[in-house]
Design a protein around this motif. Structure first.
Motif, PDB file in Angstrom:
ATOM      1  N   GLY A 195    -152.616  35.290 -15.452  1.00  0.00           N
ATOM      2  CA  GLY A 195    -152.417  35.983 -16.717  1.00  0.00           C
ATOM      3  C   GLY A 195    -151.607  37.263 -16.587  1.00  0.00           C
ATOM      4  O   GLY A 195    -151.160  37.633 -15.492  1.00  0.00           O
ATOM      5  N   PRO A 196    -151.415  37.953 -17.695  1.00  0.00           N
ATOM      6  CA  PRO A 196    -150.571  39.148 -17.691  1.00  0.00           C
ATOM      7  C   PRO A 196    -151.120  40.305 -16.856  1.00  0.00           C
ATOM      8  O   PRO A 196    -150.371  41.210 -16.492  1.00  0.00           O
ATOM      9  N   ARG A 210    -152.785  25.493 -20.631  1.00  0.00           N
ATOM     10  CA  ARG A 210    -152.904  26.149 -21.939  1.00  0.00           C
ATOM     11  C   ARG A 210    -153.818  25.366 -22.878  1.00  0.00           C
ATOM     12  O   ARG A 210    -154.407  25.931 -23.792  1.00  0.00           O
ATOM     13  N   PRO A 217    -158.071  34.779 -13.803  1.00  0.00           N
ATOM     14  CA  PRO A 217    -157.279  35.860 -14.404  1.00  0.00           C
ATOM     15  C   PRO A 217    -157.445  37.179 -13.658  1.00  0.00           C
ATOM     16  O   PRO A 217    -158.553  37.546 -13.244  1.00  0.00           O
ATOM     17  N   ASP A 266    -148.580  35.221 -22.025  1.00  0.00           N
ATOM     18  CA  ASP A 266    -149.848  34.929 -21.345  1.00  0.00           C
ATOM     19  C   ASP A 266    -149.683  34.780 -19.838  1.00  0.00           C
ATOM     20  O   ASP A 266    -150.640  34.455 -19.135  1.00  0.00           O
ATOM     21  N   SER A 267    -148.470  34.988 -19.306  1.00  0.00           N
ATOM     22  CA  SER A 267    -148.195  34.850 -17.879  1.00  0.00           C
ATOM     23  C   SER A 267    -147.627  36.146 -17.326  1.00  0.00           C
ATOM     24  O   SER A 267    -146.941  36.883 -18.033  1.00  0.00           O
ATOM     25  N   CYS A 268    -147.879  36.400 -16.054  1.00  0.00           N
ATOM     26  CA  CYS A 268    -147.247  37.553 -15.413  1.00  0.00           C
ATOM     27  C   CYS A 268    -145.868  37.160 -14.907  1.00  0.00           C
ATOM     28  O   CYS A 268    -145.571  35.971 -14.718  1.00  0.00           O
ATOM     29  N   LEU A 276    -149.451  31.761 -14.846  1.00  0.00           N
ATOM     30  CA  LEU A 276    -150.235  31.551 -16.063  1.00  0.00           C
ATOM     31  C   LEU A 276    -151.728  31.683 -15.776  1.00  0.00           C
ATOM     32  O   LEU A 276    -152.479  32.259 -16.578  1.00  0.00           O
ATOM     33  N   ARG A 314    -148.402  23.709 -16.806  1.00  0.00           N
ATOM     34  CA  ARG A 314    -148.717  24.890 -17.614  1.00  0.00           C
ATOM     35  C   ARG A 314    -149.189  24.493 -19.015  1.00  0.00           C
ATOM     36  O   ARG A 314    -150.095  25.120 -19.573  1.00  0.00           O
TER      37      ARG A 314
END
Length: 260
Positions: A124-125, A85, A101, A154-156, A121, A81
């Motif tokens: 994404g959200p 990033r 994403p 930034d992650s779900c 990640l 991760r």
């Protein structure tokens, strides 16, 4: 007296908050809670009072059995991760799955959520990651560990379900997820830390079947991705040709397109 298959207790450093948390874990998973005195060891319980114990303490939830213990740890997923990033898109899983994403990813063999954490990640959200785990002890360790893991905005979140993957896939509508992922337990274990030996004893060992892969292809919108062990025919058994990979890697990857 027949030992309980699985129960929840507290760590040796017991206080009111720890007891409340342990009782909550037991209630969430419909397991018995065993009270423990602060100085009382659990070794005499294992194999007599209970076959395995989930111990709730300051370090989260740890699974104990007579041969050892293990708990949730992000491990290599944390490093993967970090690389993602930093803009590095060379992660083998993400490359073969082509995750972007907003994607929805179904991890049919969650384990301790290493690949699911990377996927959370990558999507994404706005994306979605669902993890299935057939082994109840592993499912609880992963789910409770993920609740305590700081994944960042930034992650779900990863949705963890205690379920058999093949049976669950049959309940899903076609084209429900962009990517369906299988990482079955390797038939030939490599040398590993003692904690992994404990994990392996609790993991699901049934081989991946072509029928499950076909269900995955029906549920997927783009790809079914499978991880296997190098120097085995794990992938070819389910009709997948391994993708080229580094000769230094212990694993191989392959994929099949979603059904039309």
């Amino acid at each position: 007296m027949t030992p309980l298959p699985l129960a929840v207790t507290t760590s040796t450093k017991t206080d009111a908050a720890t007891v409340r948390e342990a009782r909550a874990v037991a209630q969430r998973w419909s397991l018995p809670f065993l009270s423990r005195r602060s100085s009382e060891g659990i070794a005499p319980w294992l194999g007599t009072k209970v076959e395995a114990l989930l111990v709730v303490g300051g370090d989260g939830v740890t699974l104990w059995e007579p041969q050892g213990s293990f708990g949730f740890h992000a491990g290599m997923a944390h490093l993967r991760r970090m690389r993602l990033r930093q803009g590095q898109r060379d992660d083998a899983f993400l490359k073969v799955a082509e995750i972007v994403p907003g994607d929805a990813v179904l991890d049919c063999t969650l384990g301790l959520a290493q690949d699911a954490l990377v996927a959370s990640l990558a999507v994404g959200p706005t994306g979605r990651v669902v993890g299935l785990e057939k082994s109840l002890p592993l499912c609880i360790v992963a789910a409770e560990g993920l609740q305590r893991y700081d994944r960042g905005a930034d992650s779900c979140a990863i949705e963890v379900l205690h379920a058999d993957a093949h049976a669950y896939l049959k309940t899903l509508p076609s084209k429900s997820f962009d990517v369906v992922f299988f990482d079955p337990m390797f038939a030939k274990p490599k040398k590993a830390q003692p904690a992994f030996d404990v994990l392996r004893r609790f993991a699901e060992h049934a081989p991946l079947t072509p029928e499950a892969v076909e269900e995955g292809r029906r549920v997927a919108r783009r790809w079914v991705v499978v991880k296997g062990a190098r120097h085995t025919d794990d992938l070819k058994k389910v009709g997948i040709e391994p993708a080229p990979t580094s000769r230094f890697s212990d694993v191989i990857w392959g994929r099949l397109p979603a059904l039309p």
